[in-house]
Design a protein around this motif. Structure first.
Motif, PDB file in Angstrom:
ATOM      1  N   LEU A 412       0.818  -1.212   0.000  1.00  0.00           N
ATOM      2  CA  LEU A 412       0.000   0.000   0.000  1.00  0.00           C
ATOM      3  C   LEU A 412       0.860   1.275   0.000  1.00  0.00           C
ATOM      4  CD1 LEU A 412      -2.932  -1.062   2.327  1.00  0.00           C
ATOM      5  CD2 LEU A 412      -3.145  -0.328  -0.048  1.00  0.00           C
ATOM      6  N   THR A 413       2.039   1.204   0.637  1.00  0.00           N
ATOM      7  CA  THR A 413       2.919   2.382   0.590  1.00  0.00           C
ATOM      8  C   THR A 413       3.391   2.619  -0.848  1.00  0.00           C
ATOM      9  OG1 THR A 413       4.916   1.131   1.131  1.00  0.00           O
ATOM     10  CG2 THR A 413       3.752   2.134   2.965  1.00  0.00           C
ATOM     11  N   PHE A 414       3.635   1.534  -1.591  1.00  0.00           N
ATOM     12  CA  PHE A 414       4.004   1.656  -3.008  1.00  0.00           C
ATOM     13  C   PHE A 414       2.844   2.212  -3.827  1.00  0.00           C
ATOM     14  CE2 PHE A 414       7.542  -1.387  -2.364  1.00  0.00           C
ATOM     15  CZ  PHE A 414       8.528  -0.632  -2.992  1.00  0.00           C
ATOM     16  N   PHE A 415       1.645   1.701  -3.531  1.00  0.00           N
ATOM     17  CA  PHE A 415       0.459   2.130  -4.275  1.00  0.00           C
ATOM     18  C   PHE A 415       0.267   3.642  -4.133  1.00  0.00           C
ATOM     19  CE2 PHE A 415      -4.059   3.213  -4.395  1.00  0.00           C
ATOM     20  CZ  PHE A 415      -4.398   2.743  -5.658  1.00  0.00           C
ATOM     21  N   PHE A 416       0.379   4.134  -2.889  1.00  0.00           N
ATOM     22  CA  PHE A 416       0.143   5.566  -2.653  1.00  0.00           C
ATOM     23  C   PHE A 416       1.350   6.435  -3.016  1.00  0.00           C
ATOM     24  CE2 PHE A 416      -3.507   4.022  -0.201  1.00  0.00           C
ATOM     25  CZ  PHE A 416      -4.486   4.852  -0.751  1.00  0.00           C
ATOM     26  N   ALA A 417       2.510   5.813  -3.205  1.00  0.00           N
ATOM     27  CA  ALA A 417       3.627   6.584  -3.769  1.00  0.00           C
ATOM     28  C   ALA A 417       3.331   6.872  -5.237  1.00  0.00           C
ATOM     29  CB  ALA A 417       4.930   5.806  -3.646  1.00  0.00           C
ATOM     30  N   ASN A 418       2.816   5.859  -5.926  1.00  0.00           N
ATOM     31  CA  ASN A 418       2.581   6.000  -7.368  1.00  0.00           C
ATOM     32  C   ASN A 418       1.249   6.667  -7.686  1.00  0.00           C
ATOM     33  OD1 ASN A 418       5.044   4.804  -8.157  1.00  0.00           O
ATOM     34  ND2 ASN A 418       4.229   2.840  -7.544  1.00  0.00           N
ATOM     35  N   PHE A 419       0.229   6.420  -6.846  1.00  0.00           N
ATOM     36  CA  PHE A 419      -1.002   7.214  -6.946  1.00  0.00           C
ATOM     37  C   PHE A 419      -0.797   8.375  -5.983  1.00  0.00           C
ATOM     38  CE2 PHE A 419      -5.727   7.610  -5.690  1.00  0.00           C
ATOM     39  CZ  PHE A 419      -5.943   8.546  -6.688  1.00  0.00           C
ATOM     40  N   GLY A 420       0.206   9.163  -6.268  1.00  0.00           N
ATOM     41  CA  GLY A 420       0.620  10.215  -5.341  1.00  0.00           C
ATOM     42  C   GLY A 420       1.868  10.895  -5.851  1.00  0.00           C
ATOM     43  N   PRO A 421       2.796  11.226  -4.952  1.00  0.00           N
ATOM     44  CA  PRO A 421       3.902  12.118  -5.317  1.00  0.00           C
ATOM     45  C   PRO A 421       4.886  11.557  -6.332  1.00  0.00           C
ATOM     46  CG  PRO A 421       4.168  11.290  -3.075  1.00  0.00           C
ATOM     47  CD  PRO A 421       2.801  10.899  -3.518  1.00  0.00           C
ATOM     48  N   ASN A 422       5.007  10.244  -6.459  1.00  0.00           N
ATOM     49  CA  ASN A 422       5.973   9.724  -7.438  1.00  0.00           C
ATOM     50  C   ASN A 422       5.593  10.153  -8.851  1.00  0.00           C
ATOM     51  OD1 ASN A 422       8.360   8.348  -8.076  1.00  0.00           O
ATOM     52  ND2 ASN A 422       7.214   6.552  -8.705  1.00  0.00           N
ATOM     53  N   ALA A 423       4.292  10.247  -9.118  1.00  0.00           N
ATOM     54  CA  ALA A 423       3.836  10.707 -10.439  1.00  0.00           C
ATOM     55  C   ALA A 423       3.773  12.231 -10.510  1.00  0.00           C
ATOM     56  CB  ALA A 423       2.477  10.097 -10.754  1.00  0.00           C
ATOM     57  N   THR A 424       3.206  12.864  -9.478  1.00  0.00           N
ATOM     58  CA  THR A 424       2.968  14.318  -9.563  1.00  0.00           C
ATOM     59  C   THR A 424       4.263  15.126  -9.520  1.00  0.00           C
ATOM     60  OG1 THR A 424       2.558  14.345  -7.177  1.00  0.00           O
ATOM     61  CG2 THR A 424       0.623  14.274  -8.621  1.00  0.00           C
ATOM     62  N   THR A 425       5.282  14.650  -8.802  1.00  0.00           N
ATOM     63  CA  THR A 425       6.548  15.399  -8.772  1.00  0.00           C
ATOM     64  C   THR A 425       7.194  15.416 -10.159  1.00  0.00           C
ATOM     65  OG1 THR A 425       7.683  13.404  -7.992  1.00  0.00           O
ATOM     66  CG2 THR A 425       7.137  15.064  -6.331  1.00  0.00           C
ATOM     67  N   PHE A 426       6.875  14.428 -10.979  1.00  0.00           N
ATOM     68  CA  PHE A 426       7.383  14.371 -12.354  1.00  0.00           C
ATOM     69  C   PHE A 426       6.575  15.286 -13.277  1.00  0.00           C
ATOM     70  CE2 PHE A 426       7.039  12.395 -16.612  1.00  0.00           C
ATOM     71  CZ  PHE A 426       8.375  12.384 -16.985  1.00  0.00           C
ATOM     72  N   ILE A 427       5.274  15.360 -13.028  1.00  0.00           N
ATOM     73  CA  ILE A 427       4.358  16.075 -13.934  1.00  0.00           C
ATOM     74  C   ILE A 427       4.440  17.590 -13.770  1.00  0.00           C
ATOM     75  CG2 ILE A 427       1.898  16.441 -14.468  1.00  0.00           C
ATOM     76  CD1 ILE A 427       1.539  13.431 -13.566  1.00  0.00           C
ATOM     77  N   VAL A 428       4.351  18.061 -12.525  1.00  0.00           N
ATOM     78  CA  VAL A 428       4.188  19.496 -12.276  1.00  0.00           C
ATOM     79  C   VAL A 428       5.350  20.352 -12.796  1.00  0.00           C
ATOM     80  CG1 VAL A 428       3.872  21.253 -10.474  1.00  0.00           C
ATOM     81  CG2 VAL A 428       2.580  19.119 -10.368  1.00  0.00           C
ATOM     82  N   PRO A 429       6.632  19.965 -12.608  1.00  0.00           N
ATOM     83  CA  PRO A 429       7.707  20.836 -13.117  1.00  0.00           C
ATOM     84  C   PRO A 429       7.679  21.006 -14.640  1.00  0.00           C
ATOM     85  CG  PRO A 429       8.595  19.178 -11.616  1.00  0.00           C
ATOM     86  CD  PRO A 429       7.171  18.809 -11.873  1.00  0.00           C
ATOM     87  N   ALA A 430       7.011  20.105 -15.339  1.00  0.00           N
ATOM     88  CA  ALA A 430       6.917  20.228 -16.806  1.00  0.00           C
ATOM     89  C   ALA A 430       5.811  21.189 -17.222  1.00  0.00           C
ATOM     90  CB  ALA A 430       6.671  18.856 -17.421  1.00  0.00           C
ATOM     91  N   GLU A 431       5.060  21.725 -16.239  1.00  0.00           N
ATOM     92  CA  GLU A 431       3.899  22.548 -16.573  1.00  0.00           C
ATOM     93  C   GLU A 431       3.995  24.001 -16.091  1.00  0.00           C
ATOM     94  OE1 GLU A 431       0.167  19.544 -16.511  1.00  0.00           O
ATOM     95  OE2 GLU A 431       0.916  20.063 -14.525  1.00  0.00           O
TER      96      GLU A 431
END
Length: 519
Positions: A412-431
């Motif tokens: 579950l910690t992995f699930f919420f890392a990926n449905f969470g900051p692991n994805a968004t920290t990658f997305i936001v700086p590109a925008e």
């Protein structure tokens, strides 16, 4: 302000989702598939390397990598990645996204193959070769981060941009899955062809000489997806935002996007020049104006990515040790070398299948509905909760009857890392940064993340020896909590154009800043 923008950029913002979006996702995503495969497959073979090269005759336990060698092998690719993110991020803004994109891929192909080769057979030569090529492999991987994110954000439309960038990043999950699958297939084939007894029965025969090919094949396989993607990367046109806003060539931008979008777009070179005159001189990265407009944003994207990666990479690289500690993987001496690779790969693949991959795709599905800010805050919150839930009653989880519960919580910690900051920290700086600094700022944010990964890779290794797994898990819980606090600095970019977010839609006279408060 959107109407003041160039027609080519408005056309991209309102374009319906079409075929070229999906080809861009696959082309950029295959780089990420390769990145994840190359970065994480090393944790599948480190125990095998220990058995092969550090066996001590007469020892009751199989050979194991010394702590410093293990840390070097796990961490050296991250050092390369950090350098690559900064260098290629900067180069992507100077030379263009597309021109630099092919370089990173070729570097990954060459170094994937080379890391499976070695000069000489003694342990020092093999480990030195492996570390050398994994550094340069990491350097190529590093370039893929800012370039893939920037290219996808500049190609996407306003409405589904978050999902498209998240889909590129989600290919990481498949890369981790592929690493485990390839390791299962290769170790099973060698196990069937060259059967070996457990270490405790016959220490020497438990590691067959042919096992030396197992780790080499697993590492070299990473070259294949990158090689296949190279041709398609070279055929992609440069992004219109780079061509128009940075290279100042509105005619080329309109021509490229007319072909891609299959609509007629006017060049508007004069309008571009007028807009440039109205906005005044472009400010650089090291200016007061950048600090005023985007200083807090850059602080937010760098700190959250740094804190996330300390926790995320610690978990990922050392899950095999945690599985061993709770007895999910049997003691090393009860298995042969190839059997151990098989067991570690099977455990890692199961975690990836049940939690890592679904987490990424939850983000893809929901990011343009609930927004980046909510997903990141929620992810950090649940990662904090689950880390403490694992750490505080740690002894309870090590008991045989409770192991399944431990694995579920850990997943579950992995699930919420990926449905969470692991994805968004990658997305936001590109925008949220201007086009001329977008790749650079993404590279800086990503490099900050890799610094966190290095802290995680080296720190966790020594921490579990020094303070034990329980206290290490508590530390990671605290790290996640701080990630939640720093998320408050990151703006929400859902549904806004890139020019609106970066302030490029404003004239220099407009001092209305992009809000730091999430909407």
């Amino acid at each position: 302000m959107a109407n003041d923008n160039l027609q080519v950029l408005n056309a991209l913002d309102v374009a319906k989702t079409q075929w070229y979006h999906f080809t861009a996702i696959v082309i950029a995503g295959m780089g990420f598939f390769t990145d994840a495969y190359d970065l994480f497959c090393i944790s599948l073979v480190t125990k095998l390397l220990g058995r092969l090269y550090y066996y001590e005759p007469g020892s009751s336990k199989p050979g194991a990598l010394p702590a410093n060698v293990s840390a070097a092998i796990n961490g050296v690719a991250f050092c390369g990645t950090l350098a690559g993110q900064l260098f290629f991020g900067w180069l992507g803004d100077k030379m263009g996204r597309k021109r630099v994109y092919g370089m990173t891929l070729m570097l990954m192909v060459i170094c994937s193959v080379a890391s499976g080769l070695s000069f000489g057979k003694d342990p020092k030569a093999v480990m030195a070769t492996l570390c050398f090529f994994r550094f340069w492999l990491g350097f190529g991987i590093g370039g893929d981060y800012p370039l893939s994110a920037t290219i996808m954000s500049e190609y996407a439309n306003k409405k589904t941009r978050g999902a498209f960038i998240a889909a590129v990043f989600a290919m990481q999950g498949f890369g981790i899955l592929a690493g485990g699958t390839i390791a299962i297939v290769v170790s099973s084939a060698f196990k069937a062809k060259y059967p070996a007894p457990a270490y405790e029965i016959d220490p020497v025969a438990s590691t067959v000489p042919q096992a030396d090919y197992v780790w080499r094949i697993i590492l070299m396989f990473g070259a294949l997806p990158a090689f296949i993607t190279y041709y398609w990367r070279m055929k992609m046109p440069e992004t219109a935002r780079y061509t128009a806003l940075v290279a100042k060539n509105a005619k080329q931008a309109a021509s490229d996007m007319s072909k891609v979008l299959q609509v007629e777009i006017q060049a508007e070179q004069e309008k571009l020049e007028d807009l440039d005159n109205q906005r005044g001189k472009d400010f650089g990265l090291f200016t007061k104006q950048f600090l005023r407009r985007h200083g807090l944003h850059l602080l937010g994207t760098t700190t959250t990515w740094f804190l996330l990666d300390i926790a995320y990479y610690s978990q990922n690289l050392f899950q095999k040790d945690i599985f061993s500690a709770i007895g999910w993987i049997p003691e090393a001496k009860t298995m042969s070398a190839t059997e151990e690779v098989f067991r570690i790969a099977r455990a890692q693949t199961l975690i990836a299948l049940c939690s890592t991959v679904p987490g990424y795709w939850f983000t893809v599905a929901l990011i343009d509905k609930i927004g980046r800010f909510v997903i990141q805050l929620m992810g950090f919150f649940f990662m904090t909760v689950f880390m403490f839930a694992l750490a505080i009653p740690y002894h309870h989880w090590t008991l045989k009857d409770n192991r399944i519960g431990f694995v579920v919580m850990y997943s579950l910690t992995f699930f919420f890392a990926n449905f969470g900051p692991n994805a968004t920290t990658f997305i936001v700086p590109a925008e949220i940064f201007p086009a001329r600094l977008r790749s650079t700022c993404h590279g800086i944010s990503a490099a900050s993340g890799k610094l966190g990964a290095i802290v995680g890779a080296f720190g966790f290794l020594y921490a579990q020896d020094g303070i034990g797994i329980k206290n290490t898990l508590i530390t990671l819980g605290v790290v996640n909590f701080f990630g939640m606090l720093f998320t408050l600095l990151v703006p929400e970019s859902k549904g806004k154009s890139l020019e609106e977010m970066s302030g490029e839609a404003e004239q220099e006279g407009d001092s209305a800043d992009v809000r730091t408060v999430p909407v």
